[in-house]
Write a protein that holds these residues in place. Sequence first.
Motif, short mmCIF file in Angstrom:
data_model
loop_
_atom_site.label_atom_id
_atom_site.label_comp_id
_atom_site.label_asym_id
_atom_site.label_seq_id
_atom_site.Cartn_x
_atom_site.Cartn_y
_atom_site.Cartn_z
N ILE A 1 19.64 51.35 61.78
CA ILE A 1 20.24 50.58 60.69
C ILE A 1 21.18 51.48 59.91
N TYR B 1 24.16 51.50 56.74
CA TYR B 1 24.55 50.69 55.58
C TYR B 1 25.65 51.37 54.78
N ARG C 1 10.85 42.45 61.27
CA ARG C 1 12.33 42.51 61.27
C ARG C 1 12.90 41.39 60.41
N VAL C 2 12.35 40.20 60.51
CA VAL C 2 12.82 39.08 59.70
C VAL C 2 12.63 39.40 58.22
N GLU D 1 15.15 42.14 57.15
CA GLU D 1 16.51 41.62 57.01
C GLU D 1 16.65 40.80 55.74
N ASP D 2 15.66 39.97 55.45
CA ASP D 2 15.70 39.17 54.22
C ASP D 2 15.73 40.05 52.98
N LEU E 1 16.67 43.26 52.77
CA LEU E 1 17.92 44.00 52.70
C LEU E 1 19.06 43.11 52.20
N GLU E 2 19.10 41.88 52.68
CA GLU E 2 20.15 40.96 52.26
C GLU E 2 20.12 40.72 50.75
N ARG F 1 24.43 47.11 59.11
CA ARG F 1 24.55 46.83 60.54
C ARG F 1 23.26 47.28 61.20
N ILE F 2 22.69 46.39 62.04
CA ILE F 2 21.41 46.65 62.70
C ILE F 2 21.62 46.66 64.21
N ARG G 1 19.60 47.16 67.88
CA ARG G 1 18.32 47.27 68.57
C ARG G 1 18.45 48.36 69.63
#
Length: 90
Positions: A5, A7, A43-44, A47-48, A50-51, A63-64, A66
Amino acid sequence: MRLAIAYDVNDDTDRRRVYRTLERYGAWRQYSVFEVDVSKSERVELEDELESHIEPVDGDRIRIYRLCQSCQDNTTDIGSDPPDEKSNVL
């Protein structure tokens, strides 16, 4: 799953929040880059969270990537050791 990740966050307070969030999930590898190991549900959640810490209208982005096992096995580090744990925290 392993994720890389990266940023770019303009505001110091928001950048610190992103850093602290990622710190709970994984290892700081370079300035503004972390590697984390998470499940699909983590991960979900990540992401939530971080957003909620960024302002896209200010140019912030995360940017993530995998990292498959083959990618992990073929990772090469060149140069000095990773930065000091506290050198990027404002």
